[in-house]
Design a protein around this motif. Sequence first.
Motif, short mmCIF file in Angstrom:
data_model
loop_
_atom_site.label_atom_id
_atom_site.label_comp_id
_atom_site.label_asym_id
_atom_site.label_seq_id
_atom_site.Cartn_x
_atom_site.Cartn_y
_atom_site.Cartn_z
N ASP A 182 0.87 -1.18 0.00
CA ASP A 182 0.00 0.00 0.00
C ASP A 182 0.91 1.22 0.00
OD1 ASP A 182 -1.65 2.11 0.62
OD2 ASP A 182 -2.47 1.23 2.45
N MET A 236 2.36 5.20 -0.48
CA MET A 236 2.00 6.50 0.06
C MET A 236 2.99 7.54 -0.44
SD MET A 236 3.16 5.54 3.90
CE MET A 236 2.34 3.99 3.78
N ASP A 239 1.34 -1.21 7.78
CA ASP A 239 0.06 -1.54 8.39
C ASP A 239 -0.90 -2.27 7.45
OD1 ASP A 239 -0.76 0.46 6.70
OD2 ASP A 239 -1.90 1.56 8.20
N LEU A 247 1.56 4.17 14.76
CA LEU A 247 1.67 4.83 16.05
C LEU A 247 0.53 4.42 16.98
CD1 LEU A 247 2.81 6.96 17.97
CD2 LEU A 247 1.48 8.65 16.73
N PRO A 256 -6.85 10.74 15.25
CA PRO A 256 -6.47 11.51 14.04
C PRO A 256 -5.15 11.06 13.43
CG PRO A 256 -6.29 12.83 16.05
CD PRO A 256 -7.01 11.59 16.43
N GLN A 257 -4.28 10.43 14.22
CA GLN A 257 -2.99 10.02 13.65
C GLN A 257 -2.96 8.53 13.34
OE1 GLN A 257 -0.35 11.70 16.69
NE2 GLN A 257 0.42 13.06 15.12
N ASN A 312 -3.15 7.02 10.74
CA ASN A 312 -2.43 6.64 9.52
C ASN A 312 -0.92 6.82 9.64
OD1 ASN A 312 -4.69 5.94 8.06
ND2 ASN A 312 -5.12 8.06 7.54
N VAL A 313 -0.46 7.23 10.81
CA VAL A 313 0.96 7.49 10.93
C VAL A 313 1.70 6.19 11.22
CG1 VAL A 313 2.72 8.71 12.23
CG2 VAL A 313 0.56 9.83 11.71
N LEU A 314 2.66 5.89 10.36
CA LEU A 314 3.44 4.66 10.51
C LEU A 314 4.80 4.98 11.11
CD1 LEU A 314 2.83 2.96 7.07
CD2 LEU A 314 1.53 2.73 9.19
N ALA A 338 8.12 1.85 7.40
CA ALA A 338 7.59 1.61 6.06
C ALA A 338 8.77 1.42 5.12
CB ALA A 338 6.73 2.79 5.60
N ASP A 379 -5.11 -1.44 4.38
CA ASP A 379 -6.00 -0.87 5.39
C ASP A 379 -7.30 -0.33 4.79
OD1 ASP A 379 -4.86 1.31 4.15
OD2 ASP A 379 -4.56 2.45 5.99
N ASP A 403 -10.44 4.58 0.89
CA ASP A 403 -9.04 4.35 0.52
C ASP A 403 -9.01 3.20 -0.50
OD1 ASP A 403 -6.31 4.47 0.48
OD2 ASP A 403 -6.04 4.06 2.62
#
Lengths: 626, 295
Positions: free
Chosen positions: B84, B86, B170, B190, B209-210, B212-214, B217, B244, B283
């Motif tokens: 996935d 980004m 993730d 996270l 809110p976070q 999506n923070v990895l 990666a 995800d 997504d």
Amino acid sequence: MRRTTRALPNKTGETDQLGVLQPGVTLQDRYLVLGVLGSGGMSSVYKGRDLHFPNVTKLVAVKEMLNMAADPTMYEMVVRNFEREADLLATLSHPAIPRIYDYFTQEASSYLVMEFIEGRDLERLLGDSDTFLAEEKVITWAVELCDVLTYLHGHQPQPVIFRDMKPSNVMIDQHGHIRLIDFGIARIFQPGQKGTMIGTEGYSPPEQYRGEASPAGDIYALGATLHHLLTRRDPRAEPPFSFSERPVRQINPQISPELESVVNAALAYDPKDRFGSVEAFKVALLSAAKQTGILISPQKSTALKLPSDVQELWSFECEDEIRGSCIVHRGILYVGCYDNNLYALDAKRGTFLWKYPTEGGIPTRPAANEDLIYVASEDHRLHAVSADQGKLVWTYLAEGPIRSSPTLYEGHVFVGADDGHLHVVNMLNGRRAWRVEAAAPIRSSPLVFDERVYYGCESGDFYCVDFRGEIKWRFRAKRAISSSPIMVEGILYFGSMDWTLYALEAEGGWQIWRFRMGRPTISSPAYAEGKLLTGCADGNIYAIDARNNREAWRFQTEHQVTGSPLVQEDSVYCGSVDGSMYCLDLRSGRKRWMYRTGGPITGTPTIHEGSIYFGSNDHRVYALLT
Amino acid sequence: MDFFKRIFGRKKPPVPPDGVKTAPLDPMMVAPTMITPLQGRIRIGMAQSTGVERTHNEDSLFVLQGNAAGLEALPEFGLYVVADGMGGHRSGEVASAISVRAVSRRLFEDSILQLMSIDPVTDLVPLQDLMRMALEEANMAVVERVPGGGTTLTAVLHLGHQITVGHVGDSRAYILTDSEVHAITRDHSLVKRLEELGQLRPEEAEVHPQRNVLYRAIGQGANLEVDVFTLPIPRDSHMLLCSDGLWGVVPDQEILRIVSSSETPQEACDRLIDAANAAGGPDNITAVLVYFPPE
């Protein structure tokens, strides 16, 4: 200023495409590029020479920020960040902070010219050796790091938060003092958006994820740095904030409990639980050093003998060394001895019942089935004797000494011999059912499972054969395999004299992983709770995560560990050539007790009804109450 | 050599002696003994969707599955990869695509192709080391070619009775039995980490809110740490690899319900994608489903 990155160590060969400057290039008609010190991301650091000093070689470090941002806002931001680093450095003055000489922009790049520091950074320093750093040394550096952080946090008009404390940002200069490098702290940070990365690198405090920067964050990162230095475990290889899962002393027992608790306090999850200031951190470090006597006399004796809190039930003396292992069958303990006898003792009382003489030393473990005991001897024979009286039932003659412990399976005895054969013998009459040749003597005990036999031999070959003796597959280690295999969920585990513990897929013999130890091993692994336990001639008892070959812990004995561990509930029992039987906690590897005998322990213990039994080269068989 | 002949020796199909055109036999005419009943086979399904809200698809997948029968047959094998991507300016789709290629190529060359060699190959790289190398190669490829891009990557190499998993990011690998579903990978995010530490409750993590923070990666610098482990193949169970876009939208229990009520893995994948899009499709969605038969 010098910076090494693990990132792209060989970048020099392919630098053109990334726009790294070649040696010989001169910037601003003043700075001659001599070579690349490091490069990664959008910046590179060069070793340079300042040509304004033509008569001497004045070395400088030139940091280049290559701005590749296509987006104008982003471009602006990159430039601003770099300028900020330059401005910040220009206002700082401390012996541990490199001086800045110049700042300029040329084409799409900006440059910082700084003091060149001769030395190594702590990450390199760690990588260049494979032993633990001395506690004294780490404390000395830690105190200096506290000093420079105190300076930064007390900076006027605004405190400076370093935010990037980690071993690769700390240089040890040629005078042995620490220098803090890389103030390029800003990372592009867009919280909440898909794909945003955070540059945690394992050292950053939890609150940095919320965008908070405070002195407490630098304290955490310094704690993380110390943890890395003391344990050699790179936090970037671990989940974030997982330091408490691997306490310093569990990995490096040499470290004092005082220093460990200082490091733990700095690494508290909640900033309020850490030291209130870097000064307090420093005071704690100094007091830890005083308590352990490190700063006063480095040679303080720590020879503290632990009392054995294990009770001897009985011991029995034979006439020669006991190198093999014992078994308990129907309340009777059977053990072979180098006085050539197989002994039968009452397991509860240790009283002598009978002995059966072979004509050679017995380095193996007997096997029992109902009324018969099978024992292999260096007299080339496999002996079957009656369990109650030790009367001979049959013997089977191999063409060489037998040093492999017999395995019983469906009416047959499987045993290897120094004649280079695996022998399969009818359990009742001692007749050979079949045998198969190996490349060298077989001293491991064969594993029989699902119509397949698995065994290693002294040439390093490991075989899987079917019940017709046909080889299904073969694997080759680099040295002898005397360790006996075990199988867990379709995976075989065994050690080799080539210093390696192997995990092979049982169906085809493909290697899944290997674990390298410090010396050869002949110890047969044991398995419990996802961990493999094995001894090694490097003196350690290792616990290794079976899923991914990560070391969970190791326990250092005082001599080689040639015997095999035994796991019972959450205890690991293992003997050492240092003469002691150790009981360790399965989860942490911490010692629960040890019991000293008068000679090396080379066999594997056995447990029966709450007692542990083992032989020693001091000629005695021991029974301890656990 | 015999082995080779057995496989490749038949150069031409035998000419029917009487020149009559061949036609399929009436199944009723074939005696049942003529067919060697092959054991239950691995079945696979896969599906992908850009989703409702996105204009680009940044997910990539790769599926390869092999069977053999006969004396000394190769073991069953498979290679399943989901990534996935980004990063802006198409870098996400490029990152996931080249990572999948790099990983698949390395694993194919050094494990599956080696199996097919006629003389036994000794001194092979251990599978877990190979998996690590494969993901590290993908990482270097992205670092060098796609600055600013990154990708999650979950790869499963199936050989014989074991699967070896390599994982960063993730995307997830699940094992689904009739009644249970559990993820075998651990999200490098996270919120997952905060959840593991007891700082967040699962329901808070879902709306954080976070989320999506990895913290790990492919393509984010050279110090990549990869989760690698080996498990016995899940007999009579499904293995699901997904991005995800699926697991973030369709609850685990719903995934289980869809898989266990579908006739085939392919049908299950199609329905999983539909469910994710029906739930808003915020997504890109990718699903690869593998069914391992009982022994």
